[in-house]
Design a protein around this motif. Sequence first.
Motif, PDB file in Angstrom:
ATOM      1  N   GLU A 116      -2.552  -0.358 -23.810  1.00 26.77           N
ATOM      2  CA  GLU A 116      -1.588   0.155 -23.903  1.00 26.77           C
ATOM      3  C   GLU A 116      -0.798  -0.129 -22.365  1.00 26.77           C
ATOM      4  OE1 GLU A 116      -0.436   3.264 -26.760  1.00 26.77           O
ATOM      5  OE2 GLU A 116      -0.694   2.792 -28.030  1.00 26.77           O
ATOM      6  N   SER A 117      -0.165   0.286 -21.576  1.00 29.07           N
ATOM      7  CA  SER A 117       0.623   0.156 -20.512  1.00 29.07           C
ATOM      8  C   SER A 117       0.748   1.312 -20.143  1.00 29.07           C
ATOM      9  CB  SER A 117       1.465  -0.891 -20.055  1.00 29.07           C
ATOM     10  OG  SER A 117       3.111  -0.632 -20.212  1.00 29.07           O
ATOM     11  N   PHE A 118       0.540   1.890 -18.814  1.00 30.39           N
ATOM     12  CA  PHE A 118       0.581   3.365 -18.662  1.00 30.39           C
ATOM     13  C   PHE A 118       1.387   3.291 -16.586  1.00 30.39           C
ATOM     14  CE2 PHE A 118      -1.055   7.269 -16.430  1.00 30.39           C
ATOM     15  CZ  PHE A 118      -0.049   8.058 -17.412  1.00 30.39           C
ATOM     16  N   SER A 119       2.423   4.088 -16.700  1.00 33.95           N
ATOM     17  CA  SER A 119       3.024   4.062 -15.519  1.00 33.95           C
ATOM     18  C   SER A 119       3.145   5.112 -14.609  1.00 33.95           C
ATOM     19  CB  SER A 119       4.352   3.714 -15.641  1.00 33.95           C
ATOM     20  OG  SER A 119       4.557   1.997 -16.600  1.00 33.95           O
ATOM     21  N   GLY A 120       2.149   5.924 -15.344  1.00 35.77           N
ATOM     22  CA  GLY A 120       1.981   7.096 -14.294  1.00 35.77           C
ATOM     23  C   GLY A 120       1.102   6.988 -12.956  1.00 35.77           C
ATOM     24  N   LEU A 121      -0.322   5.922 -12.688  1.00 31.82           N
ATOM     25  CA  LEU A 121      -0.407   5.316 -11.907  1.00 31.82           C
ATOM     26  C   LEU A 121      -0.195   5.031 -10.817  1.00 31.82           C
ATOM     27  CD1 LEU A 121      -3.260   6.041 -10.306  1.00 31.82           C
ATOM     28  CD2 LEU A 121      -4.654   4.511 -11.942  1.00 31.82           C
ATOM     29  N   ALA A 122       0.082   5.413  -9.350  1.00 27.56           N
ATOM     30  CA  ALA A 122       0.526   3.980  -8.403  1.00 27.56           C
ATOM     31  C   ALA A 122       0.126   4.083  -7.919  1.00 27.56           C
ATOM     32  CB  ALA A 122       1.887   5.008  -8.269  1.00 27.56           C
ATOM     33  N   LEU A 123      -0.462   2.055  -6.720  1.00 29.12           N
ATOM     34  CA  LEU A 123      -1.232   1.815  -6.083  1.00 29.12           C
ATOM     35  C   LEU A 123      -0.922   1.464  -5.165  1.00 29.12           C
ATOM     36  CD1 LEU A 123      -3.911   2.175  -4.643  1.00 29.12           C
ATOM     37  CD2 LEU A 123      -3.966  -0.039  -6.087  1.00 29.12           C
ATOM     38  N   ALA A 124      -0.499   2.277  -4.032  1.00 27.20           N
ATOM     39  CA  ALA A 124       0.713   1.651  -2.706  1.00 27.20           C
ATOM     40  C   ALA A 124      -0.015   0.709  -2.229  1.00 27.20           C
ATOM     41  CB  ALA A 124       0.358   2.860  -1.118  1.00 27.20           C
ATOM     42  N   GLY A 125       0.594  -0.406  -2.224  1.00 24.84           N
ATOM     43  CA  GLY A 125       0.063  -1.441  -1.015  1.00 24.84           C
ATOM     44  C   GLY A 125       0.145  -1.864   0.073  1.00 24.84           C
TER      45      GLY A 125
END
Length: 259
Positions: free
Chosen positions: A213-222
Motif C-alpha cells: 500500500e502507498s503512504f503519502s505521509g512522508l515527504a522528501l524535498a528534492g
Amino acid sequence: MSEFASDSITGFYMMPQTKEIQIQFSENGTDWIHPPPWVIFLIEFGYGWHHANLRQQRIAIISLPSGTPAAGLVALGALIRDLTSLETSDAIGYFEGLLRYTRQYLEKCRECTLRCHPEIRRCGYLREATGKVKDLLTRKIYYISEKSSPADRKLVLPIENGSWTIMSAERAKTLRIEDRPPITAVNDQGALSSDLYSAIIKDAPILSRNLRESFSGLALAGKSTGRRASEESYSSIHFRIGTTIHRLSELLRRYKSRY
C-alpha cells in the motif's frame, strides 16, 4: 555509532545498539564495500526520528562536507519505520477522496451539459467526475449509483443481480478512480520486498500489508534544480544484497503501480 543520544530537551528516540547490516554499498560506481558508518548513521537517524508525541515539532540539521544525497538515506530509514506502523496507509484519505468524487459526480457532473469546461461552468472543479470506478480485483468498471450518499459515507455500485455498498476505507482500497493511481498492489504485483528492507534495518517488524500500500505521509524535498537532478542523485547510490542490486531511488518508493 553505538546509539542515539536521548535527553529531556531534544527528546530523541533511543535506538538500540547498531545492528550489522548484511548488505554492500557503492556510490558513483565505486567498488562494493560494507556500508560506511556515515551511511548507517543517516539511515538509522531516519528510522529513529519517529516520536510518539505527534504534537511536538522537531527540526534536525545535518551538515556533510560533500554533495552526498544524505536526505535520501534519512528518508529511507524513515520509510522503513513507516513500514512497521499500522497507521501509515493512504486508505482513509483515499476513501475520503472517493466520497468527494462521488459527491462531485452526483451533484455537479452527472447533469452538466458542458463536457468538460469547468472554466465556463465555474463549478469550482478542475476536472470532470465521470462516475466510473474500476475494481482492480475483477478489472470491471462500475458506475456510481444515485443511491450513494457521501454525507452518510456510503458508496453504492450497481453490479449484476444487485448492488455493492461500500462504507469503509478497507473495502474501498481496490477501487480505482478513473486514471488515478491505486493505493494498493493487487496480487502483490509491484509490492516491496520485506527481505530487502529487513536487511537494511535488521529485525524491523515490517508489516506485509504496508509493502502493498502507498503512504503519502512522508515527504522528501528534492534539489532546487528539479526532479530529474534529484533522481540522478539518489540513483548514484546502490545497495547489493546477495545478487540483487537496488538504487536508492527505487528503495524510496512504497510500491510501484502497474495499472
